[in-house]
Scaffold this active site. Structure first.
Site, PDB file in Angstrom:
ATOM      1  N   CYS A   1       0.956  -1.228  -0.005  1.00  0.00           N
ATOM      2  CA  CYS A   1       0.009  -0.092   0.134  1.00  0.00           C
ATOM      3  C   CYS A   1       0.995   1.427  -0.136  1.00  0.00           C
ATOM      4  O   CYS A   1       1.823   1.213   0.656  1.00  0.00           O
ATOM      5  CB  CYS A   1      -0.981   0.218   1.191  1.00  0.00           C
ATOM      6  SG  CYS A   1      -2.006  -1.386   1.427  1.00  0.00           S
TER       7      CYS A   1
ATOM      8  N   ARG B   1       6.030   0.098  -5.739  1.00  0.00           N
ATOM      9  CA  ARG B   1       5.820  -0.883  -4.564  1.00  0.00           C
ATOM     10  C   ARG B   1       4.893  -1.931  -5.087  1.00  0.00           C
ATOM     11  O   ARG B   1       4.892  -2.837  -4.054  1.00  0.00           O
ATOM     12  CB  ARG B   1       5.291   0.103  -3.554  1.00  0.00           C
ATOM     13  CG  ARG B   1       6.072   1.157  -2.797  1.00  0.00           C
ATOM     14  CD  ARG B   1       5.406   2.407  -2.179  1.00  0.00           C
ATOM     15  NE  ARG B   1       4.992   1.741  -1.040  1.00  0.00           N
ATOM     16  CZ  ARG B   1       5.565   1.975   0.412  1.00  0.00           C
ATOM     17  NH1 ARG B   1       6.621   2.593   0.072  1.00  0.00           N
ATOM     18  NH2 ARG B   1       5.142   1.702   1.437  1.00  0.00           N
TER      19      ARG B   1
ATOM     20  N   TRP C   1      -2.684  -2.660  -1.673  1.00  0.00           N
ATOM     21  CA  TRP C   1      -2.255  -3.943  -1.900  1.00  0.00           C
ATOM     22  C   TRP C   1      -3.076  -4.831  -1.250  1.00  0.00           C
ATOM     23  O   TRP C   1      -2.783  -4.942   0.162  1.00  0.00           O
ATOM     24  CB  TRP C   1      -0.918  -4.215  -1.699  1.00  0.00           C
ATOM     25  CG  TRP C   1       0.004  -5.495  -2.047  1.00  0.00           C
ATOM     26  CD1 TRP C   1       0.520  -6.027  -3.277  1.00  0.00           C
ATOM     27  CD2 TRP C   1       0.213  -6.445  -0.992  1.00  0.00           C
ATOM     28  NE1 TRP C   1       0.875  -7.311  -3.131  1.00  0.00           N
ATOM     29  CE2 TRP C   1       0.694  -7.640  -1.844  1.00  0.00           C
ATOM     30  CE3 TRP C   1      -0.138  -6.989   0.460  1.00  0.00           C
ATOM     31  CZ2 TRP C   1       0.996  -8.804  -1.303  1.00  0.00           C
ATOM     32  CZ3 TRP C   1       0.450  -7.957   0.951  1.00  0.00           C
ATOM     33  CH2 TRP C   1       1.184  -8.974   0.074  1.00  0.00           C
TER      34      TRP C   1
ATOM     35  N   ASN D   1      -2.112   2.064   5.503  1.00  0.00           N
ATOM     36  CA  ASN D   1      -1.073   0.842   5.171  1.00  0.00           C
ATOM     37  C   ASN D   1      -0.823  -0.096   6.389  1.00  0.00           C
ATOM     38  O   ASN D   1      -0.718   0.323   7.530  1.00  0.00           O
ATOM     39  CB  ASN D   1       0.164   1.403   4.836  1.00  0.00           C
ATOM     40  CG  ASN D   1       1.298   0.456   4.375  1.00  0.00           C
ATOM     41  OD1 ASN D   1       0.983  -0.588   4.111  1.00  0.00           O
ATOM     42  ND2 ASN D   1       2.609   1.094   4.288  1.00  0.00           N
ATOM     43  N   GLY D   2      -0.897  -1.332   6.208  1.00  0.00           N
ATOM     44  CA  GLY D   2      -0.365  -2.060   7.340  1.00  0.00           C
ATOM     45  C   GLY D   2      -1.732  -3.042   7.610  1.00  0.00           C
ATOM     46  O   GLY D   2      -2.746  -3.190   6.712  1.00  0.00           O
TER      47      GLY D   2
ATOM     48  N   GLU E   1      18.147 -18.077  -5.464  1.00  0.00           N
ATOM     49  CA  GLU E   1      17.644 -16.665  -6.141  1.00  0.00           C
ATOM     50  C   GLU E   1      17.319 -16.931  -7.405  1.00  0.00           C
ATOM     51  O   GLU E   1      16.401 -16.302  -7.722  1.00  0.00           O
ATOM     52  CB  GLU E   1      18.878 -15.732  -5.870  1.00  0.00           C
ATOM     53  CG  GLU E   1      19.070 -14.524  -6.424  1.00  0.00           C
ATOM     54  CD  GLU E   1      17.827 -13.549  -6.174  1.00  0.00           C
ATOM     55  OE1 GLU E   1      16.938 -14.163  -5.357  1.00  0.00           O
ATOM     56  OE2 GLU E   1      17.400 -12.499  -6.852  1.00  0.00           O
TER      57      GLU E   1
ATOM     58  N   LYS F   1      13.701 -15.696  -8.767  1.00  0.00           N
ATOM     59  CA  LYS F   1      13.483 -14.788  -9.666  1.00  0.00           C
ATOM     60  C   LYS F   1      12.664 -15.231 -10.984  1.00  0.00           C
ATOM     61  O   LYS F   1      11.744 -14.522 -11.252  1.00  0.00           O
ATOM     62  CB  LYS F   1      15.118 -14.340 -10.375  1.00  0.00           C
ATOM     63  CG  LYS F   1      15.096 -13.219 -10.853  1.00  0.00           C
ATOM     64  CD  LYS F   1      15.529 -12.196  -9.632  1.00  0.00           C
ATOM     65  CE  LYS F   1      14.746 -12.054  -8.714  1.00  0.00           C
ATOM     66  NZ  LYS F   1      15.097 -11.246  -7.456  1.00  0.00           N
TER      67      LYS F   1
ATOM     68  N   GLU G   1       9.009 -15.345  -9.466  1.00  0.00           N
ATOM     69  CA  GLU G   1       8.312 -14.118  -9.135  1.00  0.00           C
ATOM     70  C   GLU G   1       7.863 -13.434 -10.386  1.00  0.00           C
ATOM     71  O   GLU G   1       6.902 -12.793 -10.406  1.00  0.00           O
ATOM     72  CB  GLU G   1       8.925 -13.425  -8.221  1.00  0.00           C
ATOM     73  CG  GLU G   1      10.229 -12.822  -8.470  1.00  0.00           C
ATOM     74  CD  GLU G   1      10.664 -11.733  -7.544  1.00  0.00           C
ATOM     75  OE1 GLU G   1       9.913 -11.218  -6.711  1.00  0.00           O
ATOM     76  OE2 GLU G   1      11.746 -11.816  -7.464  1.00  0.00           O
TER      77      GLU G   1
ATOM     78  N   HIS H   1      17.278 -37.046  -2.001  1.00  0.00           N
ATOM     79  CA  HIS H   1      16.523 -37.338  -0.775  1.00  0.00           C
ATOM     80  C   HIS H   1      14.977 -37.082  -1.053  1.00  0.00           C
ATOM     81  O   HIS H   1      14.409 -36.782  -0.220  1.00  0.00           O
ATOM     82  CB  HIS H   1      17.181 -36.579   0.173  1.00  0.00           C
ATOM     83  CG  HIS H   1      18.661 -37.098   0.705  1.00  0.00           C
ATOM     84  ND1 HIS H   1      18.612 -38.447   1.188  1.00  0.00           N
ATOM     85  CD2 HIS H   1      19.842 -36.740   0.358  1.00  0.00           C
ATOM     86  CE1 HIS H   1      20.200 -38.519   1.320  1.00  0.00           C
ATOM     87  NE2 HIS H   1      20.756 -37.551   0.711  1.00  0.00           N
TER      88      HIS H   1
ATOM     89  N   LYS I   1       7.053  -4.486  -3.910  1.00  0.00           N
ATOM     90  CA  LYS I   1       8.455  -4.008  -3.850  1.00  0.00           C
ATOM     91  C   LYS I   1       8.737  -3.717  -2.390  1.00  0.00           C
ATOM     92  O   LYS I   1      10.049  -4.263  -1.821  1.00  0.00           O
ATOM     93  CB  LYS I   1       8.675  -2.722  -4.484  1.00  0.00           C
ATOM     94  CG  LYS I   1      10.017  -2.201  -4.642  1.00  0.00           C
ATOM     95  CD  LYS I   1      11.072  -3.055  -5.274  1.00  0.00           C
ATOM     96  CE  LYS I   1      12.671  -2.765  -5.629  1.00  0.00           C
ATOM     97  NZ  LYS I   1      13.293  -4.032  -6.138  1.00  0.00           N
TER      98      LYS I   1
HETATM   99  C1  AGP Z   1      12.959  -9.763  -4.574  1.00  0.00           C
HETATM  100  O1  AGP Z   1      13.149 -10.031  -6.053  1.00  0.00           O
HETATM  101  C2  AGP Z   1      11.779  -9.898  -4.225  1.00  0.00           C
HETATM  102  N1  AGP Z   1      10.759  -9.201  -4.647  1.00  0.00           N
HETATM  103  C3  AGP Z   1      11.764 -10.044  -2.382  1.00  0.00           C
HETATM  104  O2  AGP Z   1      11.979 -11.082  -2.232  1.00  0.00           O
HETATM  105  C4  AGP Z   1      12.588  -8.936  -2.025  1.00  0.00           C
HETATM  106  O3  AGP Z   1      13.871  -9.135  -1.837  1.00  0.00           O
HETATM  107  C5  AGP Z   1      12.085  -8.984  -0.422  1.00  0.00           C
HETATM  108  O4  AGP Z   1      10.914  -8.504  -0.054  1.00  0.00           O
HETATM  109  C6  AGP Z   1      13.009  -8.256   0.492  1.00  0.00           C
HETATM  110  O5  AGP Z   1      13.001  -6.837   0.352  1.00  0.00           O
HETATM  111  P1  AGP Z   1      14.007  -5.962   1.067  1.00  0.00           P
HETATM  112  O6  AGP Z   1      15.363  -6.197   0.517  1.00  0.00           O
HETATM  113  O7  AGP Z   1      13.583  -4.429   0.463  1.00  0.00           O
HETATM  114  O8  AGP Z   1      13.829  -5.898   2.393  1.00  0.00           O
END
Ligand code: AGP
Length: 611
Positions: A2, A27, A76, A101-102, A484, A488, A491, A507, A606
């Site tokens: 948000c 965001r 959001w 927000n929250g 990672e 990527k 997401e 395993h 974000k």
């Molecule tokens: C990364 O591609 C993500 N969108 C997400 O995992 C991100 O790294 C995570 O939310 C942490 O964010 P920050 O580094 O701003 O704390």
């Protein structure tokens, strides 16, 4: 996540609010809205849309709204679907307009109480409950501020609020409790926003509210009350314009631009931090040397990509400095009674500096026996940077795309410097530091060479088009790189991908492998290569499709069932950084072919400011 923007001025504010929302778009959100108030009529004009700010702009062009005060929001969804009815601002009884927000954790009981008292709520959100409670307070005779204070005292959770009241036109009340909120100072105007970026076109002077602060503002006045309701003065800070362009240039997406920004971001990160042969300690910031002298253990905490950077650092620090290092997901750490070793440094990692779980982890660490808290972050004004005892400023530059790319690799560069400084204190040979620093001097070139794989990987991506799953394998320090790579891909392409330590395949996950399962291996030519090759034989024997990212002379069979992609050879300490690049390109090209929303993938944000 948000985004909040608010303004009270002597001029029309809808343009300012929309500009702010556009600047907060990065965001991530799924609906948007605006409400303005004219001093003369007192009532609110509101437009909300399910969708993007551009849809709101279209709606506004068809039905312009006027007002010298107003609130705007990108939502959001947490409680209730992303539909217009749930979008903010919420208006209770025509009297209270609210953006939030929250999350309000006790909203179910508060909602029941409101419904039992005969109130009808328009939305499914936790946010509207707050607007209704404030309205109820005013109905019972409280002032606007009094009603907000009484309501806030009843709320559980983490939140930032912006409120306006029809009987107090031109006044905005802002509340910060657990979620970021800044006040922007103009000439005869005041603003609020979730982050400074939203207000950069109208001011560079900001007050960062403290936890529990309530700010009451009109165009010409500003008063701040602390958590106990006492009036307080908070310093304002001038946020200088870093002069950075946040446009895409000739790239199709921010993500593509940010992947290609990496050589420059690495150069900036290293500037002043390495000499010809060594790391320059003062280059990392004040007090860092003193803290590292006393550090005998380290806990690194972060979320998502930042957590994977922590995981890489764990391998580096234990290997080079031989001190115990844990890497932990912030949302786990914050609810765990972790054992704290003497001389432990708590290190948080965060691009945004606003991840709610990482902030909570820092606050927990402050209550525990940690010797010191430190943050590596990319936003100098962020909560994590301000609240940590020491901070190392990343120099990735503004990262707009929801998926982190350059912030990961530059965070790794900073972490490698930290690892080497810790190692230096534990007898790590100077010549080995020299070798790594020498390699760091040409890391930007190696990353540039890795980016040349772009065309090759674009072609390869076509082979991932019709498949629904992928497995990413790595060993040792390249296991988090595989994690990672998988993150990527999932997401931004919405394709299911899992990262696994290659040795763990037999395993369980081997059961998934067949001709429809692409298996991506991160396999540099290092001491674990033979082990990885054995693991990959297990995949081949089951008919799996293998894509092996390796470097020179790694001796992979160039056979039909193995696609080998050669990545530039670098010093082994730097290979996690260089091997990340082709995995980012793979995710980008697969997502582009799949036609997803690259920079703002569905459902994610974000800056994750809720728990
Ligand atoms: C990364 O591609 C993500 N969108 C997400 O995992 C991100 O790294 C995570 O939310 C942490 O964010 P920050 O580094 O701003 O704390």
């Amino acid at each position: 996540m948000c985004g909040i923007v608010g303004a009270t001025a002597k001029r029309q504010v809808s343009g300012i609010l929309i500009e702010g929302l556009l600047r907060l778009e990065y965001r991530g959100y799924d609906s948007a809205g605006i409400a303005t108030q004219e001093i003369s009529t007192k009532s609110f004009n509101r437009i909300r849309v399910s969708g993007k700010v551009r849809d709101l702009v279209v709606a506004l062009s068809e039905q312009p709204i006027r007002g010298t005060g107003g609130l705007a929001h990108t939502r959001w969804a947490t409680h209730g679907a992303p539909i217009e009815r749930n979008a903010h601002p919420h208006i209770a009884n025509g009297r209270i307009a609210l953006v939030h927000n929250g999350t309000i954790e006790n909203f179910v009981s508060l909602r029941k109480e409101l419904e039992d008292s005969g109130r009808q709520l328009d939305s499914q959100t936790d946010s509207e409950v707050v607007a209704q409670l404030v309205d109820l307070g005013i109905e019972s005779g409280s002032t606007f501020l009094g009603a907000v204070q009484q309501t806030v005292a009843r709320l559980e959770g983490a939140f930032a609020l912006g409120l306006m009241c029809s009987t107090d036109p031109g006044t905005i009340i802002a509340v910060r409790k657990g979620c970021p909120l800044v006040v922007g100072l103009g000439t005869d105007e005041h603003f609020i926003a979730s982050d400074v970026l939203a207000l950069r076109s109208v001011t560079n002077q900001f007050i960062f509210l403290d936890e529990g602060d309530i700010a009451v503002m009109s165009s010409g006045s500003l008063q701040i009350f602390d958590e106990q309701g006492q009036p307080v003065e908070r310093d304002s800070i001038r946020v200088s314009d870093q002069g950075e362009s946040v446009d895409k240039g000739s790239y199709r997406h921010y993500l593509e631009k940010e992947i290609h920004d990496q050589p420059q971001a690495i150069r900036s990160t290293l500037e002043g931090r390495i000499t010809e042969q060594h790391i320059s300690e003062p280059g990392l910031g004040r007090c860092v040397s003193e803290i590292f002298d006393k550090t005998s253990a380290i806990s690194i905490v972060g979320c998502g990509t930042s957590y994977y950077a922590a995981y890489v650092a764990k391998y580096w620090i234990e290997d080079m400095a031989q001190i115990p290092c844990s890497a932990e997901i912030a949302s786990e750490f914050r609810y765990r009674n972790a054992a704290v070793l003497d001389g432990s440094l708590f290190l948080s990692l965060s691009q945004s500096g606003e991840s709610a779980d990482t902030i909570a982890a820092l606050r927990l660490a402050e209550q525990r026996n940690y010797m010191h808290t430190m943050n590596i972050g990319n936003v100098p004004t962020s909560t994590l940077m301000r609240e940590s005892a020491t901070a190392i400023a990343m120099r990735a530059g503004v990262e707009v795309s929801v998926a982190s790319t350059k912030s990961f690799t530059t965070m790794l560069v900073d972490l490698l410097l930290v690892a080497l400084l810790l190692a230096r204190r534990r007898g790590f040979p100077r010549e080995r530091e020299h070798e790594i620093v020498k390699a760091l001097h040409i890391l930007d070139e190696a990353v540039e060479c890795a980016l040349l794989l772009d065309d090759r990987i674009r072609q390869l991506a076509e082979e991932f088009l019709l498949t629904q799953h992928a497995l990413f394998l790595g060993r040792g320090v390249h296991y988090p790189v595989a994690l990672e790579g998988a993150l990527k891909l999932k997401e931004i392409s919405y394709m299911h991908a899992e990262g696994y330590p290659a040795g763990e395949l037999k395993h369980g996950p081997l059961a998934l492998v067949d001709a429809d399962m692409p298996v991506v291996a991160v396999a540099p030519n290092n001491e674990l290569l033979r082990k990885v090759q054995l693991n990959l034989q297990e995949v081949r024997a089951r008919g799996g499709r293998l894509y092996v990212f390796t470097d020179e002379a790694a001796d992979f069979d160039h056979q039909n069932d193995v696609v080998v992609i050669e990545v530039p050879k670098v010093h082994p300490a730097l290979s996690p950084i260089v091997f990340t690049i082709p995995l980012q390109l793979l995710a980008y090209h697969v997502a582009t072919l799949r036609g997803t929303d690259i920079d703002q993938p569905r459902n994610i944000a974000k800056s994750v400011t809720v728990e």
